[in-house]
Design a protein around this motif. Structure first.
Motif, PDB file in Angstrom:
ATOM      1  N   THR A  74      38.509  86.258 116.070  1.00 31.12           N
ATOM      2  CA  THR A  74      39.748  86.360 116.841  1.00 31.12           C
ATOM      3  C   THR A  74      40.105  85.021 117.471  1.00 31.12           C
ATOM      4  OG1 THR A  74      39.142  88.646 117.313  1.00 31.12           O
ATOM      5  CG2 THR A  74      40.893  87.687 118.650  1.00 31.12           C
ATOM      6  N   ARG A  75      39.098  84.345 118.012  1.00 29.56           N
ATOM      7  CA  ARG A  75      39.351  83.037 118.622  1.00 29.56           C
ATOM      8  C   ARG A  75      39.772  82.016 117.568  1.00 29.56           C
ATOM      9  NH1 ARG A  75      40.850  79.179 119.703  1.00 29.56           N
ATOM     10  NH2 ARG A  75      40.444  77.647 121.328  1.00 29.56           N
ATOM     11  N   GLU A  76      39.169  82.108 116.381  1.00 23.72           N
ATOM     12  CA  GLU A  76      39.496  81.150 115.328  1.00 23.72           C
ATOM     13  C   GLU A  76      40.955  81.318 114.862  1.00 23.72           C
ATOM     14  OE1 GLU A  76      37.485  78.744 114.613  1.00 23.72           O
ATOM     15  OE2 GLU A  76      38.336  77.900 112.781  1.00 23.72           O
ATOM     16  N   GLU A  77      41.487  82.522 115.005  1.00 19.53           N
ATOM     17  CA  GLU A  77      42.908  82.725 114.665  1.00 19.53           C
ATOM     18  C   GLU A  77      43.798  81.786 115.478  1.00 19.53           C
ATOM     19  OE1 GLU A  77      43.621  86.821 115.603  1.00 19.53           O
ATOM     20  OE2 GLU A  77      42.309  87.543 114.002  1.00 19.53           O
ATOM     21  N   ASP A  78      43.492  81.639 116.756  1.00 14.09           N
ATOM     22  CA  ASP A  78      44.300  80.746 117.602  1.00 14.09           C
ATOM     23  C   ASP A  78      44.237  79.322 117.073  1.00 14.09           C
ATOM     24  OD1 ASP A  78      43.746  83.129 119.029  1.00 14.09           O
ATOM     25  OD2 ASP A  78      44.193  82.162 120.928  1.00 14.09           O
ATOM     26  N   THR A  79      43.016  78.882 116.734  1.00 13.24           N
ATOM     27  CA  THR A  79      42.849  77.525 116.211  1.00 13.24           C
ATOM     28  C   THR A  79      43.655  77.345 114.926  1.00 13.24           C
ATOM     29  OG1 THR A  79      40.657  77.345 117.203  1.00 13.24           O
ATOM     30  CG2 THR A  79      41.133  75.863 115.373  1.00 13.24           C
ATOM     31  N   ILE A  80      43.616  78.348 114.070  1.00 12.09           N
ATOM     32  CA  ILE A  80      44.367  78.254 112.809  1.00 12.09           C
ATOM     33  C   ILE A  80      45.867  78.171 113.088  1.00 12.09           C
ATOM     34  CG2 ILE A  80      45.036  79.570 110.743  1.00 12.09           C
ATOM     35  CD1 ILE A  80      42.083  80.485 110.553  1.00 12.09           C
ATOM     36  N   VAL A  81      46.372  79.021 113.964  1.00  9.89           N
ATOM     37  CA  VAL A  81      47.816  78.996 114.247  1.00  9.89           C
ATOM     38  C   VAL A  81      48.215  77.662 114.885  1.00  9.89           C
ATOM     39  CG1 VAL A  81      49.690  80.096 115.547  1.00  9.89           C
ATOM     40  CG2 VAL A  81      47.987  81.507 114.377  1.00  9.89           C
ATOM     41  N   PHE A  82      47.407  77.164 115.820  1.00  7.36           N
ATOM     42  CA  PHE A  82      47.707  75.842 116.398  1.00  7.36           C
ATOM     43  C   PHE A  82      47.772  74.777 115.307  1.00  7.36           C
ATOM     44  CE2 PHE A  82      45.235  77.023 120.560  1.00  7.36           C
ATOM     45  CZ  PHE A  82      46.319  77.758 121.008  1.00  7.36           C
ATOM     46  N   SER A  83      46.804  74.803 114.405  1.00  5.97           N
ATOM     47  CA  SER A  83      46.750  73.740 113.391  1.00  5.97           C
ATOM     48  C   SER A  83      47.950  73.835 112.436  1.00  5.97           C
ATOM     49  CB  SER A  83      45.415  73.777 112.628  1.00  5.97           C
ATOM     50  OG  SER A  83      45.335  74.926 111.796  1.00  5.97           O
ATOM     51  N   THR A 103      59.093  66.908 125.018  1.00  2.00           N
ATOM     52  CA  THR A 103      58.914  68.354 125.176  1.00  2.00           C
ATOM     53  C   THR A 103      58.020  68.900 124.068  1.00  2.00           C
ATOM     54  OG1 THR A 103      61.129  68.430 126.126  1.00  2.00           O
ATOM     55  CG2 THR A 103      60.150  70.525 125.467  1.00  2.00           C
ATOM     56  N   ARG A 104      58.252  68.448 122.831  1.00  2.00           N
ATOM     57  CA  ARG A 104      57.427  68.914 121.722  1.00  2.00           C
ATOM     58  C   ARG A 104      55.989  68.448 121.863  1.00  2.00           C
ATOM     59  NH1 ARG A 104      54.288  70.376 119.209  1.00  2.00           N
ATOM     60  NH2 ARG A 104      54.072  70.977 117.036  1.00  2.00           N
ATOM     61  N   GLU A 105      55.825  67.208 122.370  1.00  2.00           N
ATOM     62  CA  GLU A 105      54.473  66.663 122.526  1.00  2.00           C
ATOM     63  C   GLU A 105      53.677  67.455 123.565  1.00  2.00           C
ATOM     64  OE1 GLU A 105      53.361  64.463 120.466  1.00  2.00           O
ATOM     65  OE2 GLU A 105      51.484  63.803 121.379  1.00  2.00           O
ATOM     66  N   GLU A 106      54.374  68.058 124.518  1.00  2.24           N
ATOM     67  CA  GLU A 106      53.669  68.914 125.494  1.00  2.24           C
ATOM     68  C   GLU A 106      52.881  70.022 124.781  1.00  2.24           C
ATOM     69  OE1 GLU A 106      56.786  70.472 127.938  1.00  2.24           O
ATOM     70  OE2 GLU A 106      57.249  68.511 128.802  1.00  2.24           O
ATOM     71  N   ASP A 107      53.503  70.626 123.760  1.00  2.00           N
ATOM     72  CA  ASP A 107      52.823  71.701 123.033  1.00  2.00           C
ATOM     73  C   ASP A 107      51.549  71.171 122.384  1.00  2.00           C
ATOM     74  OD1 ASP A 107      55.516  72.449 123.491  1.00  2.00           O
ATOM     75  OD2 ASP A 107      55.404  73.966 121.932  1.00  2.00           O
ATOM     76  N   THR A 108      51.674  69.992 121.748  1.00  2.00           N
ATOM     77  CA  THR A 108      50.507  69.396 121.094  1.00  2.00           C
ATOM     78  C   THR A 108      49.401  69.127 122.110  1.00  2.00           C
ATOM     79  OG1 THR A 108      51.906  68.400 119.396  1.00  2.00           O
ATOM     80  CG2 THR A 108      49.741  67.403 119.734  1.00  2.00           C
ATOM     81  N   ILE A 109      49.774  68.630 123.277  1.00  2.00           N
ATOM     82  CA  ILE A 109      48.767  68.349 124.310  1.00  2.00           C
ATOM     83  C   ILE A 109      48.089  69.639 124.760  1.00  2.00           C
ATOM     84  CG2 ILE A 109      48.503  67.613 126.729  1.00  2.00           C
ATOM     85  CD1 ILE A 109      50.544  65.371 126.107  1.00  2.00           C
ATOM     86  N   VAL A 110      48.867  70.685 125.013  1.00  2.00           N
ATOM     87  CA  VAL A 110      48.272  71.946 125.479  1.00  2.00           C
ATOM     88  C   VAL A 110      47.365  72.537 124.396  1.00  2.00           C
ATOM     89  CG1 VAL A 110      48.743  74.302 126.260  1.00  2.00           C
ATOM     90  CG2 VAL A 110      50.121  72.399 127.127  1.00  2.00           C
ATOM     91  N   PHE A 111      47.802  72.498 123.140  1.00  2.00           N
ATOM     92  CA  PHE A 111      46.935  72.978 122.045  1.00  2.00           C
ATOM     93  C   PHE A 111      45.613  72.208 122.034  1.00  2.00           C
ATOM     94  CE2 PHE A 111      50.907  74.011 119.216  1.00  2.00           C
ATOM     95  CZ  PHE A 111      51.126  75.171 119.918  1.00  2.00           C
ATOM     96  N   SER A 112      45.705  70.888 122.163  1.00  2.00           N
ATOM     97  CA  SER A 112      44.490  70.074 122.048  1.00  2.00           C
ATOM     98  C   SER A 112      43.542  70.344 123.215  1.00  2.00           C
ATOM     99  CB  SER A 112      44.831  68.585 121.930  1.00  2.00           C
ATOM    100  OG  SER A 112      45.365  68.081 123.144  1.00  2.00           O
ATOM    101  N   LEU A 113      44.091  70.576 124.402  1.00  2.00           N
ATOM    102  CA  LEU A 113      43.236  70.902 125.554  1.00  2.00           C
ATOM    103  C   LEU A 113      42.539  72.250 125.340  1.00  2.00           C
ATOM    104  CD1 LEU A 113      45.668  69.949 128.483  1.00  2.00           C
ATOM    105  CD2 LEU A 113      43.880  68.521 127.489  1.00  2.00           C
ATOM    106  N   ILE A 114      43.292  73.213 124.824  1.00  2.00           N
ATOM    107  CA  ILE A 114      42.714  74.540 124.579  1.00  2.00           C
ATOM    108  C   ILE A 114      41.580  74.440 123.564  1.00  2.00           C
ATOM    109  CG2 ILE A 114      43.192  76.799 123.520  1.00  2.00           C
ATOM    110  CD1 ILE A 114      46.004  76.645 124.789  1.00  2.00           C
ATOM    111  N   GLU A 115      41.764  73.595 122.556  1.00  2.00           N
ATOM    112  CA  GLU A 115      40.717  73.446 121.535  1.00  2.00           C
ATOM    113  C   GLU A 115      39.480  72.769 122.109  1.00  2.00           C
ATOM    114  OE1 GLU A 115      40.740  74.698 118.116  1.00  2.00           O
ATOM    115  OE2 GLU A 115      41.998  75.855 119.453  1.00  2.00           O
ATOM    116  N   ARG A 116      39.658  71.781 122.971  1.00  2.00           N
ATOM    117  CA  ARG A 116      38.482  71.163 123.598  1.00  2.00           C
ATOM    118  C   ARG A 116      37.740  72.158 124.469  1.00  2.00           C
ATOM    119  NH1 ARG A 116      34.358  70.271 125.220  1.00  2.00           N
ATOM    120  NH2 ARG A 116      33.336  68.315 125.809  1.00  2.00           N
ATOM    121  N   ALA A 117      38.502  73.077 125.087  1.00  2.00           N
ATOM    122  CA  ALA A 117      37.899  74.045 126.005  1.00  2.00           C
ATOM    123  C   ALA A 117      37.047  75.093 125.289  1.00  2.00           C
ATOM    124  CB  ALA A 117      38.991  74.721 126.837  1.00  2.00           C
ATOM    125  N   ARG A 118      37.062  75.095 123.958  1.00  2.00           N
ATOM    126  CA  ARG A 118      36.163  76.001 123.205  1.00  2.00           C
ATOM    127  C   ARG A 118      34.708  75.611 123.368  1.00  2.00           C
ATOM    128  NH1 ARG A 118      37.810  77.465 116.999  1.00  2.00           N
ATOM    129  NH2 ARG A 118      36.261  79.083 117.306  1.00  2.00           N
TER     130      ARG A 118
END
Lengths: 283, 283
Positions: free
Chosen positions: A30-39, B30-45
């Motif tokens: 389930t968590r990997e789904e988020d990573t896939i959608v982000f990518s 504005t678009r880069e904000e999304d990329t930053i938030v995605f990247s932070l979420i991925e590091r938080a794994r």
């Protein structure tokens, strides 16, 4: 029957010392789904940039048949496999069994005992993966549906870096089928699995591990994630919750493409990994 | 006054042939904000994995003072700068002025004319960047707030790969201050900017380019994005829209940390880039 029971007992003795449970497996998927959608959303920022995938553009001549994308992935994997040990830990990407390189022959092999993830898989079956099929499906089928448009902005390294993120996330998810299969095998149907494996009955194995209701939940959930994560958030506007209710909303990646990705590739390939793993589970 | 007018005229003649507008600049940020938030979420794994950032763990001895993270970023940047030309396009990451390496001296320099992005910046000021400050703020201040916990799972390459994504997204956003400043400079206050630049009045420049109301919108918007993108989506549950209304919801990265990141680092550093760029805008 006695023979079968003995075989099961022996298997349990030989089994990996697993910390896996159906809950931890589901949580990972389930968590990997988020990573896939982000990518996918990140890849969709860029146009197709076709020359990056065409060996002809590198001009190495007919004997060197690699595209920029292939060279980029190869060299990135080599970097990520380096500095394999930091006392007292292994550090390279591919010492985790969660991670499998696309160009394994390029990645320095380590003689060291693998990292603790190994204990969660049956060693003789752990090698199973479908990275070649993932590579092919990604570049041939998925990428044209993902890219912002068909144009070429020259940003090849940046673009292919986002391809690599997609490939790694998809590979981790799909090849996690090994962990799924291990969990199912060591569950309460071990005798059924054992006899199907012994008779090499692929079709029956596929049927046994398929739950269409569960697959339907997964496909609709990833589509919903594409809606939640791929919308343009404004300070005053609402957060969209449903693609069908928001015809004017523009999503960064089409939620139906994410549904299709899971329906046509992610779920079938994961089950293919599960079946292959099981077929080696008694080796 | 005549001299000033002449200076402005001359500048306009020398100015980059820009396709920039306030709208395209805002759209990018504005678009880069999304990329930053995605990247932070991925590091938080991943957990903190402290040894990856400690030079002592590589055991190279006192004269080699690099951590695993530093080596990983250096080598990844070298790969991403390679294969610089694919006919008829430049392809390396750093041929786009949007991308600036953290270890520039390691990245092969190209004598070739840079890519078309260049035309959007004033050449003598385009070099301005604050990557050193970004590096330091990321590892010293942000990372401990991001990591899942303080433990060590040995997955250093995977973890540092997510650090690199954060660093690249933050660098692109913050150093985009050059584009922001160019747009402001060539707007309707060019004479005011010109006289402040000529008198090297940093404080007045900083004041002129600051809009607290706009900064407040940005900070609250990125916090909302952390809510939208960092929640656990279930098929039947609602999509959360407000962190304060959902005390039980667990977000993958704390929305208040994302607010703080913009408040304390992203916005101030971007403005620092803008001021430095402007101070070179008449060189």
């Amino acid at each position: 029957m006695l023979l079968l029971c003995n075989a099961v007992l022996l298997l349990q003795l030989l089994s990996p010392c697993t910390g896996l449970s159906l809950d931890t497996v589901r949580e990972f998927l389930t968590r990997e789904e988020d990573t896939i959608v982000f990518s996918l959303i990140e890849r969709a920022r860029y146009p197709l940039n076709r020359p990056a995938y065409d060996p002809a553009y590198l001009g190495f001549g007919p004997r060197h048949n690699a595209s920029f994308a292939e060279l980029f992935v190869r060299e990135s994997e080599a970097v990520q496999s380096k500095v394999r040990f930091i006392h007292p830990r292994p550090a390279g990407r591919y010492q985790s069994l969660l991670e499998i390189p696309f160009f394994a022959y390029r990645v320095p092999f380590t003689m060291a005992p693998p990292f603790n993830f190994t204990s969660e898989l049956y060693p003789a079956a752990a090698f199973v993966n479908v990275n070649d099929a993932i590579w092919s499906a990604y570049f041939n089928d998925l990428l044209p549906l993902l890219a912002k448009n068909d144009s070429d902005d020259g940003n090849y390294a940046v673009t292919v870096d986002t391809d690599l993120a997609c490939l790694q996330a998809l590979s981790r998810r799909i090849n996690y089928g090994r962990f799924v299969a291990e969990t199912k095998f060591t569950g309460d149907q071990q005798q059924t699995y054992t006899s199907l494996i012994q008779s090499k009955d692929r079709d029956a194995l596929m049927k046994l591990l398929t739950s269409e209701a569960q697959e339907d939940v997964v496909k609709r959930r990833v589509q919903k994630k594409a809606v939640a994560f791929g919308q343009s958030i404004t300070l005053d506007g609402p957060i969209e919750t449903d693609a069908s209710n928001s015809s004017q909303a523009k999503f960064k990646v089409d939620p139906s493409v994410v549904y299709k990705l899971y329906d046509q590739w992610v779920i079938p390939l994961t089950k293919q990994v599960e079946v292959e793993y099981l077929l080696h589970r008694l080796d």
